[in-house]
Design a protein around this motif. Structure first.
Motif, PDB file in Angstrom:
ATOM      1  N   VAL A  92       0.848  -1.189   0.000  1.00 35.28           N
ATOM      2  CA  VAL A  92       0.000   0.000   0.000  1.00 35.28           C
ATOM      3  C   VAL A  92       0.884   1.240   0.000  1.00 35.28           C
ATOM      4  O   VAL A  92       1.723   1.410   0.891  1.00 35.28           O
ATOM      5  CB  VAL A  92      -0.935   0.011   1.222  1.00 35.28           C
ATOM      6  CG1 VAL A  92      -1.780   1.287   1.227  1.00 35.28           C
ATOM      7  CG2 VAL A  92      -1.823  -1.227   1.229  1.00 35.28           C
ATOM      8  N   ASP A  93       0.706   2.094  -0.981  1.00 32.79           N
ATOM      9  CA  ASP A  93       1.450   3.346  -1.081  1.00 32.79           C
ATOM     10  C   ASP A  93       0.562   4.486  -0.608  1.00 32.79           C
ATOM     11  O   ASP A  93      -0.402   4.860  -1.262  1.00 32.79           O
ATOM     12  CB  ASP A  93       1.885   3.577  -2.532  1.00 32.79           C
ATOM     13  CG  ASP A  93       2.705   4.857  -2.695  1.00 32.79           C
ATOM     14  OD1 ASP A  93       3.023   5.498  -1.667  1.00 32.79           O
ATOM     15  OD2 ASP A  93       3.021   5.205  -3.849  1.00 32.79           O
ATOM     16  N   HIS A  94       0.907   5.037   0.570  1.00 33.34           N
ATOM     17  CA  HIS A  94       0.137   6.151   1.117  1.00 33.34           C
ATOM     18  C   HIS A  94       0.545   7.494   0.508  1.00 33.34           C
ATOM     19  O   HIS A  94      -0.128   8.502   0.739  1.00 33.34           O
ATOM     20  CB  HIS A  94       0.338   6.256   2.632  1.00 33.34           C
ATOM     21  CG  HIS A  94      -0.105   5.046   3.396  1.00 33.34           C
ATOM     22  ND1 HIS A  94       0.758   4.025   3.721  1.00 33.34           N
ATOM     23  CD2 HIS A  94      -1.311   4.706   3.883  1.00 33.34           C
ATOM     24  CE1 HIS A  94       0.097   3.105   4.395  1.00 33.34           C
ATOM     25  NE2 HIS A  94      -1.155   3.482   4.501  1.00 33.34           N
ATOM     26  N   ALA A  95       1.670   7.487  -0.216  1.00 34.19           N
ATOM     27  CA  ALA A  95       2.197   8.730  -0.809  1.00 34.19           C
ATOM     28  C   ALA A  95       2.442   9.794   0.251  1.00 34.19           C
ATOM     29  O   ALA A  95       2.268  10.988   0.005  1.00 34.19           O
ATOM     30  CB  ALA A  95       1.248   9.262  -1.894  1.00 34.19           C
ATOM     31  N   LEU A  96       2.875   9.368   1.441  1.00 29.21           N
ATOM     32  CA  LEU A  96       3.139  10.308   2.542  1.00 29.21           C
ATOM     33  C   LEU A  96       4.609  10.696   2.625  1.00 29.21           C
ATOM     34  O   LEU A  96       4.966  11.607   3.374  1.00 29.21           O
ATOM     35  CB  LEU A  96       2.702   9.691   3.875  1.00 29.21           C
ATOM     36  CG  LEU A  96       1.210   9.438   4.039  1.00 29.21           C
ATOM     37  CD1 LEU A  96       0.935   8.751   5.377  1.00 29.21           C
ATOM     38  CD2 LEU A  96       0.432  10.748   3.943  1.00 29.21           C
ATOM     39  N   GLN A  97       5.472  10.003   1.872  1.00 28.53           N
ATOM     40  CA  GLN A  97       6.894  10.286   1.903  1.00 28.53           C
ATOM     41  C   GLN A  97       7.423  10.402   0.485  1.00 28.53           C
ATOM     42  O   GLN A  97       6.932   9.701  -0.414  1.00 28.53           O
ATOM     43  CB  GLN A  97       7.659   9.173   2.621  1.00 28.53           C
ATOM     44  CG  GLN A  97       7.210   8.906   4.044  1.00 28.53           C
ATOM     45  CD  GLN A  97       7.997   7.775   4.672  1.00 28.53           C
ATOM     46  OE1 GLN A  97       9.227   7.788   4.679  1.00 28.53           O
ATOM     47  NE2 GLN A  97       7.308   6.779   5.208  1.00 28.53           N
ATOM     48  N   PRO A  98       8.428  11.253   0.268  1.00 31.61           N
ATOM     49  CA  PRO A  98       9.049  11.308  -1.058  1.00 31.61           C
ATOM     50  C   PRO A  98       9.633   9.944  -1.414  1.00 31.61           C
ATOM     51  O   PRO A  98      10.239   9.271  -0.579  1.00 31.61           O
ATOM     52  CB  PRO A  98      10.156  12.363  -0.887  1.00 31.61           C
ATOM     53  CG  PRO A  98       9.735  13.182   0.297  1.00 31.61           C
ATOM     54  CD  PRO A  98       9.005  12.244   1.201  1.00 31.61           C
ATOM     55  N   GLY A  99       9.429   9.536  -2.641  1.00 32.71           N
ATOM     56  CA  GLY A  99       9.980   8.266  -3.086  1.00 32.71           C
ATOM     57  C   GLY A  99       9.196   7.054  -2.666  1.00 32.71           C
ATOM     58  O   GLY A  99       9.671   5.917  -2.807  1.00 32.71           O
ATOM     59  N   SER A 100       7.979   7.253  -2.158  1.00 31.51           N
ATOM     60  CA  SER A 100       7.191   6.106  -1.704  1.00 31.51           C
ATOM     61  C   SER A 100       6.854   5.164  -2.849  1.00 31.51           C
ATOM     62  O   SER A 100       6.709   3.957  -2.643  1.00 31.51           O
ATOM     63  CB  SER A 100       5.911   6.574  -1.015  1.00 31.51           C
ATOM     64  OG  SER A 100       5.070   7.273  -1.922  1.00 31.51           O
ATOM     65  N   ASP A 101       6.741   5.708  -4.071  1.00 29.33           N
ATOM     66  CA  ASP A 101       6.437   4.847  -5.213  1.00 29.33           C
ATOM     67  C   ASP A 101       7.596   3.889  -5.491  1.00 29.33           C
ATOM     68  O   ASP A 101       7.380   2.704  -5.802  1.00 29.33           O
ATOM     69  CB  ASP A 101       6.115   5.679  -6.459  1.00 29.33           C
ATOM     70  CG  ASP A 101       7.192   6.706  -6.782  1.00 29.33           C
ATOM     71  OD1 ASP A 101       8.038   6.995  -5.897  1.00 29.33           O
ATOM     72  OD2 ASP A 101       7.185   7.227  -7.913  1.00 29.33           O
ATOM     73  N   ALA A 102       8.820   4.379  -5.336  1.00 30.55           N
ATOM     74  CA  ALA A 102       9.987   3.521  -5.547  1.00 30.55           C
ATOM     75  C   ALA A 102      10.075   2.446  -4.469  1.00 30.55           C
ATOM     76  O   ALA A 102      10.451   1.301  -4.750  1.00 30.55           O
ATOM     77  CB  ALA A 102      11.262   4.358  -5.559  1.00 30.55           C
ATOM     78  N   VAL A 103       9.724   2.803  -3.243  1.00 31.79           N
ATOM     79  CA  VAL A 103       9.716   1.827  -2.153  1.00 31.79           C
ATOM     80  C   VAL A 103       8.701   0.725  -2.446  1.00 31.79           C
ATOM     81  O   VAL A 103       8.971  -0.475  -2.267  1.00 31.79           O
ATOM     82  CB  VAL A 103       9.391   2.511  -0.806  1.00 31.79           C
ATOM     83  CG1 VAL A 103       9.146   1.479   0.295  1.00 31.79           C
ATOM     84  CG2 VAL A 103      10.522   3.447  -0.402  1.00 31.79           C
ATOM     85  N   GLY A 104       7.518   1.125  -2.922  1.00 27.52           N
ATOM     86  CA  GLY A 104       6.490   0.154  -3.262  1.00 27.52           C
ATOM     87  C   GLY A 104       6.932  -0.772  -4.383  1.00 27.52           C
ATOM     88  O   GLY A 104       6.717  -1.995  -4.317  1.00 27.52           O
ATOM     89  N   ASP A 105       7.555  -0.204  -5.397  1.00 27.12           N
ATOM     90  CA  ASP A 105       8.029  -1.027  -6.522  1.00 27.12           C
ATOM     91  C   ASP A 105       9.095  -2.012  -6.063  1.00 27.12           C
ATOM     92  O   ASP A 105       9.123  -3.164  -6.522  1.00 27.12           O
ATOM     93  CB  ASP A 105       8.586  -0.123  -7.626  1.00 27.12           C
ATOM     94  CG  ASP A 105       7.502   0.683  -8.327  1.00 27.12           C
ATOM     95  OD1 ASP A 105       6.314   0.303  -8.217  1.00 27.12           O
ATOM     96  OD2 ASP A 105       7.837   1.693  -8.972  1.00 27.12           O
ATOM     97  N   ALA A 106       9.980  -1.572  -5.166  1.00 27.88           N
ATOM     98  CA  ALA A 106      11.035  -2.457  -4.666  1.00 27.88           C
ATOM     99  C   ALA A 106      10.447  -3.601  -3.845  1.00 27.88           C
ATOM    100  O   ALA A 106      10.894  -4.753  -3.941  1.00 27.88           O
ATOM    101  CB  ALA A 106      12.036  -1.663  -3.829  1.00 27.88           C
ATOM    102  N   ALA A 107       9.422  -3.296  -3.036  1.00 23.69           N
ATOM    103  CA  ALA A 107       8.774  -4.341  -2.239  1.00 23.69           C
ATOM    104  C   ALA A 107       8.102  -5.359  -3.153  1.00 23.69           C
ATOM    105  O   ALA A 107       8.199  -6.580  -2.929  1.00 23.69           O
ATOM    106  CB  ALA A 107       7.754  -3.711  -1.287  1.00 23.69           C
ATOM    107  N   ALA A 108       7.428  -4.874  -4.194  1.00 28.99           N
ATOM    108  CA  ALA A 108       6.772  -5.786  -5.126  1.00 28.99           C
ATOM    109  C   ALA A 108       7.792  -6.649  -5.857  1.00 28.99           C
ATOM    110  O   ALA A 108       7.566  -7.852  -6.074  1.00 28.99           O
ATOM    111  CB  ALA A 108       5.935  -4.986  -6.124  1.00 28.99           C
ATOM    112  N   ALA A 109       8.927  -6.058  -6.217  1.00 30.75           N
ATOM    113  CA  ALA A 109       9.973  -6.830  -6.895  1.00 30.75           C
ATOM    114  C   ALA A 109      10.519  -7.921  -5.977  1.00 30.75           C
ATOM    115  O   ALA A 109      10.777  -9.055  -6.417  1.00 30.75           O
ATOM    116  CB  ALA A 109      11.095  -5.903  -7.347  1.00 30.75           C
ATOM    117  N   ALA A 110      10.693  -7.589  -4.688  1.00 34.62           N
ATOM    118  CA  ALA A 110      11.174  -8.586  -3.726  1.00 34.62           C
ATOM    119  C   ALA A 110      10.171  -9.728  -3.597  1.00 34.62           C
ATOM    120  O   ALA A 110      10.553 -10.900  -3.514  1.00 34.62           O
ATOM    121  CB  ALA A 110      11.421  -7.932  -2.374  1.00 34.62           C
ATOM    122  N   ALA A 111       8.875  -9.395  -3.596  1.00 32.62           N
ATOM    123  CA  ALA A 111       7.844 -10.417  -3.495  1.00 32.62           C
ATOM    124  C   ALA A 111       7.857 -11.333  -4.715  1.00 32.62           C
ATOM    125  O   ALA A 111       7.740 -12.564  -4.595  1.00 32.62           O
ATOM    126  CB  ALA A 111       6.475  -9.764  -3.338  1.00 32.62           C
TER     127      ALA A 111
END
Length: 331
Positions: free
Chosen positions: A65-84
């Motif tokens: 879930v990307d809350h868009a509350l922090q800069p770069g949250s989209d990249a964090v989400g993409d990295a988590a999905a890639a790890a999964a």
């Protein structure tokens, strides 16, 4: 048995065992969704689900879930999905709109659960798994104690609950946070460290970084485990009370056009703890409002200390004594 086979790291084994026990209750062929932030707890959970689910005939996916509350949250989400995906899970990232109200932590949590429920429905999942650990449970109990909001908040989080019609499972409530981090290290997984988890603006962070370490240092080790045991015992008590209320309430409650009424004699005959729970239950179920302890006690005085006092204003309703009935009426 292959004597040259490397031993399974204890942390990995502990997380897998916890996940296996949670998943064993699900029907083969079901789909489960892991709530994956990319942090150590959820990454260890995702790895264990990826290993255990296929053995039980389950389809597994992750949702970040990307809350868009922090800069770069989209990249964090993409990295988590890639790890999964590297673990063998289907993976997706969904956006969650955080609305004002209840404080930033509560608002983000509500938005996250709404997004997880919708993602689970879209995936046809029967269960969502979150990575709350024993440490999270201890923090929750301490925060509830500080609020003085009674046994309901001190129960902490249940291993299984309902998320808008979908099972919400927390398989790691007996697992320490240090174990999930060790499991990631043993498996070569690189977790993301959320800067919000060390930001002292948040009450939970202050409990985690300051309060619990001081308690451990001054009182002794095992504080987190003791708090988790307390939560489990209080949940057992609450379940017993709920059964008693269910058995009692149909006989003492009458519905009216503008509200609901309860027998004063029946309330008076019950112990204070059960009487107060019945009062709170009536208001919550009929008017969808929660009473504070002081409000509950004030209503109970209409039963135990009646001196002709007038109606009491409550959230969403008012309470007054009419003869032998305690009447709750919408405002």
């Amino acid at each position: 048995m292959d004597s040259h086979r490397p031993a399974l790291p204890p942390a990995v084994a502990e997380v897998r065992l916890a996940v296996r026990r949670a998943l064993a209750a699900l029907e083969p062929g079901s789909t489960v969704v892991v709530a994956l932030s990319g942090g150590a707890d959820s990454l260890a959970l995702a790895a264990a689900v990826a290993f255990e689910a296929p053995k039980l005939g389950l389809r597994a996916a992750s949702v970040t879930v990307d809350h868009a509350l922090q800069p770069g949250s989209d990249a964090v989400g993409d990295a988590a999905a890639a790890a999964a995906r590297a673990l063998g899970l289907e993976a997706s990232v969904v956006a969650a709109e955080v609305t004002a109200g209840g404080g930033p932590e509560a608002a983000a949590r509500d938005a996250r659960y709404r997004a997880l429920a919708q993602a689970a429905r879209d995936a046809g999942a029967t269960a969502v798994l979150t990575a709350h650990t024993l440490d999270d449970q201890a923090e929750t109990v301490l925060l509830g104690l500080a609020r003085g909001s009674g046994a309901a908040s001190l129960q902490g989080m249940a291993e299984a609950s309902d998320l808008d019609g979908i099972a919400l499972l927390r398989p790691l409530l007996d697992v320490r946070r240090a174990t999930t981090r060790a499991a990631c290290a043993a498996a070569g997984l690189e977790p993301w460290d959320d800067p919000h988890n060390t930001d002292p603006r948040f009450a939970r962070v202050r409990v985690r970084e300051t309060v619990l370490p001081v308690l451990e240092a001054e009182i002794g080790p095992g504080i987190a485990e003791a708090l988790a045991r307390t939560a489990a015992q209080l949940r057992e008590d609450a379940e017993a009370f709920d059964e008693m209320i269910d058995e009692t309430i149909e006989d003492i409650v009458e519905h009216a056009e503008a509200g609901i009424s309860v027998s004063v004699a029946a309330l008076a005959a019950n112990p204070a703890a059960l009487r107060h729970r019945i009062i709170r239950h009536v208001v919550a179920s009929e008017f969808h409002q929660s009473l504070t302890r002081s409000q509950t006690i004030e209503v109970a005085r209409l039963v135990t200390d009646w001196a002709g006092q007038g109606p009491i204003d409550l959230p969403g309703c008012s309470a007054r004594r009419i003869g032998g009935r305690l009447a709750f009426t919408a405002r």
